[in-house]
Write a protein that holds these residues in place. Structure first.
Motif, PDB file in Angstrom:
ATOM      1  N   ASP A 160     -21.783 -24.592 -14.977  1.00 30.13           N
ATOM      2  CA  ASP A 160     -22.059 -25.150 -16.297  1.00 30.13           C
ATOM      3  C   ASP A 160     -23.342 -24.541 -16.862  1.00 30.13           C
ATOM      4  N   ALA A 161     -23.208 -23.693 -17.877  1.00 33.06           N
ATOM      5  CA  ALA A 161     -24.375 -23.053 -18.479  1.00 33.06           C
ATOM      6  C   ALA A 161     -25.252 -24.052 -19.212  1.00 33.06           C
ATOM      7  N   ASP A 162     -24.704 -25.220 -19.527  1.00 32.50           N
ATOM      8  CA  ASP A 162     -25.451 -26.239 -20.269  1.00 32.50           C
ATOM      9  C   ASP A 162     -26.169 -27.213 -19.327  1.00 32.50           C
ATOM     10  N   LEU A 163     -26.196 -26.878 -18.041  1.00 32.65           N
ATOM     11  CA  LEU A 163     -26.773 -27.779 -17.053  1.00 32.65           C
ATOM     12  C   LEU A 163     -28.222 -28.154 -17.363  1.00 32.65           C
ATOM     13  N   PRO A 164     -29.108 -27.218 -17.700  1.00 29.99           N
ATOM     14  CA  PRO A 164     -30.499 -27.614 -17.981  1.00 29.99           C
ATOM     15  C   PRO A 164     -30.624 -28.593 -19.138  1.00 29.99           C
ATOM     16  N   ARG A 165     -29.833 -28.421 -20.178  1.00 30.20           N
ATOM     17  CA  ARG A 165     -29.902 -29.333 -21.314  1.00 30.20           C
ATOM     18  C   ARG A 165     -29.396 -30.720 -20.924  1.00 30.20           C
ATOM     19  N   ARG A 166     -28.319 -30.768 -20.166  1.00 28.88           N
ATOM     20  CA  ARG A 166     -27.800 -32.061 -19.714  1.00 28.88           C
ATOM     21  C   ARG A 166     -28.798 -32.744 -18.775  1.00 28.88           C
TER      22      ARG A 166
END
Length: 292
Positions: A168-174
């Motif tokens: 998941d490339a959006d892991l840091p934002r999540r």
């Protein structure tokens, strides 16, 4: 100064180190104190004249005591979750805030993963990877060879780090959203919670959370935020973890997993929360440690 007095002074010098070993083995500050005290009772009766690395030897003594405690511990106590929704009164136990700070310093997700390991795996991993004890010294503690102890530590290492990567490339934002939710819950910041929740957020909680005859469904940002505000006791023992490849919150008083909050996040807002406390469901989750 006689030998016993010198040994007692040396033990006190190493006490903080020994408690650190015991805490990572047991996940409980009070149990760690008990393990260190039991270790002193053993050390006080031992002949240490031939011991060259006294700190290393004391570390292995504590490790053996912790191993015995892990082997006799019940695998999962059935304490009701509401025990962790309040601050203990005088004489009821350790300071929950201090226990929570200690868990944060080690990493609550790590403690959760360690709790899933067999006692020998946990000992081999903790002593070698965290405290640099040679496998040649670990092996005899668990009645294994050095090579076998190395294999146990390797297996534990894979378990600890196995879930730490995600496509998941959006892991840091999540992760930032989930961490903000935890921070607001701990701090009792109602407005901050509202800012993180979608107005139509839905919370699902299984029957073991309350408990209730049927699963609970709560709708609406204000209602969900009020529920989070009422659970600050649980938030103290909660940390961010990777659960089945997604950023989640794991509640683990004394390092033992009791509850998981999974999140659905859309455009930076939490749209759904799934609260899991059922032991069978918890046992089927893949818990991992997020990279810093």
């Amino acid at each position: 100064m006689d030998d016993r007095t010198a040994l007692a002074e040396r033990f006190e010098e190493d006490r903080s180190h020994l408690k650190a070993v015991a805490y990572r083995m047991l996940g409980s500050a009070s149990e760690a104190d008990d393990a260190v005290q039991e270790s002193w009772l053993r050390v006080a009766q031992a002949d240490v004249g031939g011991v060259q690395n006294l700190t290393g030897w004391l570390t292995t003594v504590v490790g053996r005591v912790c191993l015995n405690m892990l082997r006799t511990r019940r695998t999962r106590r059935e304490d009701p979750l509401d025990v962790y929704d309040r601050t203990p009164g005088p004489g009821e136990g350790d300071d929950p805030e201090q226990e929570a700070l200690l868990a944060d310093s080690v990493g609550l997700a790590l403690l959760v993963v360690l709790d899933t390991l067999a006692p020998a795996e946990r000992l081999a991993f903790v002593l070698h990877d965290m405290f640099a004890v040679p496998f040649a010294e670990i092996g005899p503690l668990i009645d294994h060879s050095a090579d076998s102890a190395r294999q146990l530590a390797s297996r534990a290492r894979r378990r600890v780090k196995g879930g730490a990567t995600s496509p998941d490339a959006d892991l840091p934002r999540r992760r930032r959203v989930v961490e903000a939710f935890l921070s607001a819950s701990r701090g009792g910041d109602f407005d901050a919670l509202l800012a993180l929740l979608h107005p139509d957020v839905v919370l699902h909680a299984d029957r073991s959370v309350i408990p209730t005859p049927e699963p609970v469904v709560v709708r609406g940002a204000r209602t969900v935020a009020k529920g989070a505000m009422a659970a600050t006791g649980r938030a103290l023992f909660t940390g961010v973890a990777l659960v089945d490849g997604a950023v989640a919150l794991a509640m683990a008083p004394q390092g033992r997993l009791r509850l998981v909050l999974g999140f659905t996040i859309v455009d930076g807002l939490i749209t759904e929360i799934d609260v899991v406390a059922d032991p069978d469901r918890l046992g089927g989750l893949d818990i991992g440690v997020l990279d810093d």
